[in-house]
Design a protein around this motif. Structure first.
Motif, short mmCIF file in Angstrom:
data_model
loop_
_atom_site.label_atom_id
_atom_site.label_comp_id
_atom_site.label_asym_id
_atom_site.label_seq_id
_atom_site.Cartn_x
_atom_site.Cartn_y
_atom_site.Cartn_z
N ARG A 1 -3.52 -18.90 4.28
CA ARG A 1 -4.91 -19.36 4.17
C ARG A 1 -5.86 -18.30 3.61
N ASN A 2 -5.64 -17.03 3.92
CA ASN A 2 -6.65 -15.99 3.64
C ASN A 2 -6.23 -14.94 2.63
N SER A 3 -5.13 -15.12 1.96
CA SER A 3 -4.60 -14.03 1.14
C SER A 3 -5.01 -14.11 -0.32
N LYS A 4 -4.87 -12.95 -0.95
CA LYS A 4 -4.95 -12.84 -2.40
C LYS A 4 -3.51 -13.07 -2.88
N THR A 5 -3.33 -13.89 -3.89
CA THR A 5 -1.98 -14.25 -4.33
C THR A 5 -1.70 -13.73 -5.73
N LEU A 6 -0.55 -13.10 -5.88
CA LEU A 6 -0.06 -12.67 -7.18
C LEU A 6 1.34 -13.26 -7.34
N SER A 7 1.68 -13.62 -8.55
CA SER A 7 3.01 -14.19 -8.73
C SER A 7 3.54 -13.93 -10.13
N ASP A 8 4.82 -14.07 -10.23
CA ASP A 8 5.48 -14.09 -11.53
C ASP A 8 6.61 -15.10 -11.43
N TYR B 1 9.68 -14.85 -10.45
CA TYR B 1 10.66 -14.72 -9.37
C TYR B 1 10.07 -14.67 -7.96
N ILE B 2 8.86 -14.15 -7.82
CA ILE B 2 8.27 -13.92 -6.50
C ILE B 2 6.81 -14.34 -6.48
N VAL B 3 6.38 -14.88 -5.34
CA VAL B 3 4.96 -15.06 -5.06
C VAL B 3 4.63 -14.05 -3.97
N MET B 4 3.62 -13.22 -4.19
CA MET B 4 3.23 -12.19 -3.23
C MET B 4 1.84 -12.52 -2.69
N HIS B 5 1.76 -12.74 -1.38
CA HIS B 5 0.48 -12.97 -0.71
C HIS B 5 0.10 -11.67 -0.03
N ILE B 6 -1.15 -11.21 -0.24
CA ILE B 6 -1.59 -9.93 0.30
C ILE B 6 -2.93 -10.09 1.00
N ILE B 7 -3.04 -9.49 2.18
CA ILE B 7 -4.32 -9.38 2.88
C ILE B 7 -4.52 -7.91 3.22
N ASP C 1 -0.19 1.32 3.85
CA ASP C 1 -0.03 0.72 5.17
C ASP C 1 -1.18 -0.21 5.55
N ASN C 2 -2.23 -0.27 4.75
CA ASN C 2 -3.41 -1.03 5.15
C ASN C 2 -3.38 -2.48 4.68
N CYS C 3 -2.20 -3.01 4.39
CA CYS C 3 -2.13 -4.39 3.92
C CYS C 3 -0.97 -5.12 4.59
N CYS C 4 -1.07 -6.42 4.55
CA CYS C 4 -0.06 -7.31 5.09
C CYS C 4 0.49 -8.11 3.89
N ILE C 5 1.80 -8.18 3.77
CA ILE C 5 2.41 -8.80 2.60
C ILE C 5 3.36 -9.92 3.02
N LEU C 6 3.28 -11.02 2.30
CA LEU C 6 4.23 -12.12 2.46
C LEU C 6 4.89 -12.35 1.11
N ASN D 1 8.23 -4.62 -8.02
CA ASN D 1 7.49 -3.40 -8.35
C ASN D 1 6.33 -3.68 -9.29
N LYS D 2 6.51 -4.60 -10.21
CA LYS D 2 5.43 -4.99 -11.12
C LYS D 2 4.27 -5.61 -10.34
N LEU D 3 4.59 -6.48 -9.39
CA LEU D 3 3.55 -7.13 -8.58
C LEU D 3 2.83 -6.12 -7.68
N VAL D 4 3.57 -5.16 -7.13
CA VAL D 4 2.95 -4.13 -6.28
C VAL D 4 1.95 -3.30 -7.10
N LYS D 5 2.35 -2.92 -8.31
CA LYS D 5 1.42 -2.16 -9.18
C LYS D 5 0.21 -3.00 -9.56
N LYS D 6 0.44 -4.26 -9.87
CA LYS D 6 -0.64 -5.17 -10.24
C LYS D 6 -1.62 -5.35 -9.08
N ALA D 7 -1.11 -5.38 -7.85
CA ALA D 7 -1.95 -5.55 -6.66
C ALA D 7 -2.70 -4.26 -6.31
N GLY D 8 -2.22 -3.13 -6.81
CA GLY D 8 -2.86 -1.85 -6.53
C GLY D 8 -2.62 -1.37 -5.11
#
Length: 126
Positions: A22-29, A31-37, A80-85, A105-112
């Protein structure tokens, strides 16, 4: 050096997953959808998911094991200050480990959310 993921950082309750969805920022490509709060009540938690459309239980569990291993090997470089799904997508079913690892790794860099590496620190590669 066999480092395991600690049970206390792995999401296991539906409430945690729903909060992230419900509350996350979403990045995807492909292979993976990454939800981050960032900075929330579930700080430094990680979850892994694979929907039923991806195949039977064996296939879904295999994908979640791959995602867990990729996260475990790269956790040293993640803040450590984020929650990842992490949610596997259909293309991940036929992809190999290295492809999914590069995608993560590409998504992690994109998310900063990578840790800043100081000049004297040695970077550990997996």
């Amino acid at each position: 050096m066999n480092q395991k993921l600690k049970k206390k950082i792995i999401m296991q309750y539906n409430e945690e997953f729903q909060h992230i969805y419900r509350n996350s920022k979403t990045l995807s490509d492909r292979y993976i959808v990454m939800h981050i709060i960032y900075n929330n009540k579930y700080n430094h938690k990680v979850g892994f998911a694979a929907g039923k459309k991806l195949g039977n239980a064996v296939t879904r569990n295999h994908l979640k094991r791959i995602l867990r291993e990729i996260y475990r090997k790269n956790t040293i470089n993640i803040n450590d200050n984020c929650c990842i799904l992490l949610v596997a997508r259909m293309a991940a079913v036929t992809a190999d480990y290295d492809t999914i690892n590069k995608s993560f790794n590409k998504l992690v860099k994109k998310a900063g959310i990578t840790k800043a590496v100081r000049k004297n620190d040695k970077k550990i590669s997996s």
